[in-house]
Design a protein around this motif. Structure first.
Motif, mmCIF file in Angstrom:
data_model
loop_
_atom_site.group_PDB
_atom_site.id
_atom_site.type_symbol
_atom_site.label_atom_id
_atom_site.label_comp_id
_atom_site.label_asym_id
_atom_site.label_seq_id
_atom_site.Cartn_x
_atom_site.Cartn_y
_atom_site.Cartn_z
ATOM 1 N N VAL A 7 0.818 -1.283 -0.149
ATOM 2 C CA VAL A 7 -0.014 -0.063 0.068
ATOM 3 C C VAL A 7 1.365 1.489 -0.593
ATOM 4 C CG1 VAL A 7 -1.634 -1.005 1.184
ATOM 5 C CG2 VAL A 7 0.375 0.067 2.445
ATOM 6 N N PRO A 8 0.452 2.397 -0.574
ATOM 7 C CA PRO A 8 1.012 3.428 -0.567
ATOM 8 C C PRO A 8 1.755 4.227 0.881
ATOM 9 C CG PRO A 8 -0.454 3.702 -2.003
ATOM 10 C CD PRO A 8 -0.967 2.624 -1.416
ATOM 11 N N LEU A 37 5.833 5.638 9.499
ATOM 12 C CA LEU A 37 4.719 4.926 9.076
ATOM 13 C C LEU A 37 3.771 5.875 8.035
ATOM 14 C CD1 LEU A 37 3.233 2.451 11.670
ATOM 15 C CD2 LEU A 37 4.963 2.216 9.797
ATOM 16 N N SER A 38 4.703 6.837 7.664
ATOM 17 C CA SER A 38 3.838 8.007 6.653
ATOM 18 C C SER A 38 4.424 7.993 5.352
ATOM 19 C CB SER A 38 3.973 9.511 7.202
ATOM 20 O OG SER A 38 3.539 10.536 6.453
ATOM 21 N N ASN A 39 3.841 8.276 4.141
ATOM 22 C CA ASN A 39 3.745 7.911 3.014
ATOM 23 C C ASN A 39 4.442 10.412 2.585
ATOM 24 O OD1 ASN A 39 1.400 8.425 2.703
ATOM 25 N ND2 ASN A 39 1.650 7.604 0.260
ATOM 26 N N GLN A 40 3.595 10.847 3.669
ATOM 27 C CA GLN A 40 4.075 12.343 3.243
ATOM 28 C C GLN A 40 5.061 13.032 2.827
ATOM 29 O OE1 GLN A 40 2.415 13.614 7.309
ATOM 30 N NE2 GLN A 40 5.082 15.029 7.062
ATOM 31 N N PHE A 41 6.421 12.524 3.137
ATOM 32 C CA PHE A 41 7.689 12.901 2.111
ATOM 33 C C PHE A 41 8.228 12.270 1.146
ATOM 34 C CE2 PHE A 41 7.359 14.126 7.064
ATOM 35 C CZ PHE A 41 6.977 16.104 7.148
ATOM 36 N N ASN A 42 7.858 11.321 1.138
ATOM 37 C CA ASN A 42 7.854 10.341 -0.431
ATOM 38 C C ASN A 42 8.200 11.422 -1.836
ATOM 39 O OD1 ASN A 42 8.634 8.517 1.164
ATOM 40 N ND2 ASN A 42 6.770 6.875 0.383
ATOM 41 N N ALA A 43 8.618 11.315 -2.451
ATOM 42 C CA ALA A 43 8.791 11.773 -3.781
ATOM 43 C C ALA A 43 7.628 11.685 -4.076
ATOM 44 C CB ALA A 43 9.548 11.325 -4.918
ATOM 45 N N PRO A 45 4.091 10.154 -3.267
ATOM 46 C CA PRO A 45 3.066 9.733 -2.850
ATOM 47 C C PRO A 45 1.938 8.330 -3.069
ATOM 48 C CG PRO A 45 2.937 11.985 -3.033
ATOM 49 C CD PRO A 45 4.102 11.464 -3.879
ATOM 50 N N GLU A 46 2.132 8.390 -4.221
ATOM 51 C CA GLU A 46 1.172 6.921 -4.847
ATOM 52 C C GLU A 46 1.836 5.752 -4.814
ATOM 53 O OE1 GLU A 46 3.590 8.336 -8.220
ATOM 54 O OE2 GLU A 46 2.260 9.407 -6.886
ATOM 55 N N MET A 47 3.120 6.179 -4.883
ATOM 56 C CA MET A 47 3.487 3.900 -4.841
ATOM 57 C C MET A 47 3.594 3.509 -4.198
ATOM 58 S SD MET A 47 8.250 4.909 -4.432
ATOM 59 C CE MET A 47 8.695 5.338 -2.344
ATOM 60 N N ASP A 48 3.306 2.213 -3.376
ATOM 61 C CA ASP A 48 3.210 1.182 -2.415
ATOM 62 C C ASP A 48 4.445 1.295 -1.996
ATOM 63 O OD1 ASP A 48 1.004 0.492 -3.248
ATOM 64 O OD2 ASP A 48 1.348 -1.096 -4.543
ATOM 65 N N ALA A 49 5.114 1.617 -0.478
ATOM 66 C CA ALA A 49 6.198 2.587 0.184
ATOM 67 C C ALA A 49 5.756 0.901 1.560
ATOM 68 C CB ALA A 49 5.441 3.712 0.780
ATOM 69 N N LEU A 63 7.855 -3.888 5.505
ATOM 70 C CA LEU A 63 9.318 -3.167 4.934
ATOM 71 C C LEU A 63 8.345 -2.089 4.390
ATOM 72 C CD1 LEU A 63 11.079 -5.156 2.638
ATOM 73 C CD2 LEU A 63 9.839 -2.992 1.847
ATOM 74 N N SER A 64 9.139 -1.449 4.629
ATOM 75 C CA SER A 64 9.026 0.408 4.234
ATOM 76 C C SER A 64 10.267 0.679 3.302
ATOM 77 C CB SER A 64 8.486 1.314 5.667
ATOM 78 O OG SER A 64 9.637 1.558 6.185
ATOM 79 N N LEU A 65 9.452 1.538 2.555
ATOM 80 C CA LEU A 65 11.049 2.409 1.957
ATOM 81 C C LEU A 65 9.983 4.454 1.909
ATOM 82 C CD1 LEU A 65 9.870 0.658 -1.484
ATOM 83 C CD2 LEU A 65 11.713 0.601 -0.384
ATOM 84 N N TYR A 66 11.520 4.641 2.172
ATOM 85 C CA TYR A 66 11.190 6.081 2.498
ATOM 86 C C TYR A 66 12.387 6.648 1.367
ATOM 87 C CZ TYR A 66 11.034 10.510 4.149
ATOM 88 O OH TYR A 66 11.728 11.621 4.573
ATOM 89 N N ALA A 67 11.551 7.295 0.263
ATOM 90 C CA ALA A 67 11.730 7.866 -0.505
ATOM 91 C C ALA A 67 12.160 9.670 -1.238
ATOM 92 C CB ALA A 67 11.941 7.461 -1.960
#
Length: 87
Positions: A7-8, A37-43, A45-49, A63-67
């Motif tokens: 999920v994003p 546990l947030s995607n608000q700063f991801n380049a 935000p719609e990607m599954d992170a 597993l989390s991705l922070y980009a």
């Protein structure tokens, strides 16, 4: 049976399950890891992170991705101690 979900951004139930899993891992490993546990700063935000692995409805790994840019990403993962090294 194991299921995998991507999920994003995690919902509140997923966040609670991650926090419980972190507590198990931190106690077993003598660490104090806390996944962001947030995607608000991801380049993108719609990607599954966030990638969840559940076994019989119980979270056993995440597993989390922070980009925050397009060139690199930080990968963080935890697996329940009794489920490690099982391939």
């Amino acid at each position: 049976m194991r299921t995998f979900t991507a999920v994003p951004a995690p919902n509140e139930a997923q966040k609670a399950a991650v926090r419980a899993l972190e507590a198990q891992c931190n106690q077993a490993d003598g660490t104090c890891l806390e996944i962001f546990l947030s995607n608000q700063f991801n380049a993108h935000p719609e990607m599954d992170a966030f990638f969840f692995c559940e076994e019989d409805g119980v979270l056993i790994g995440v597993l989390s991705l922070y980009a925050d840019n397009d060139k690199e990403a930080e990968v963080t993962a935890v697996v329940r101690p009794d489920k490690r090294r099982q391939g």
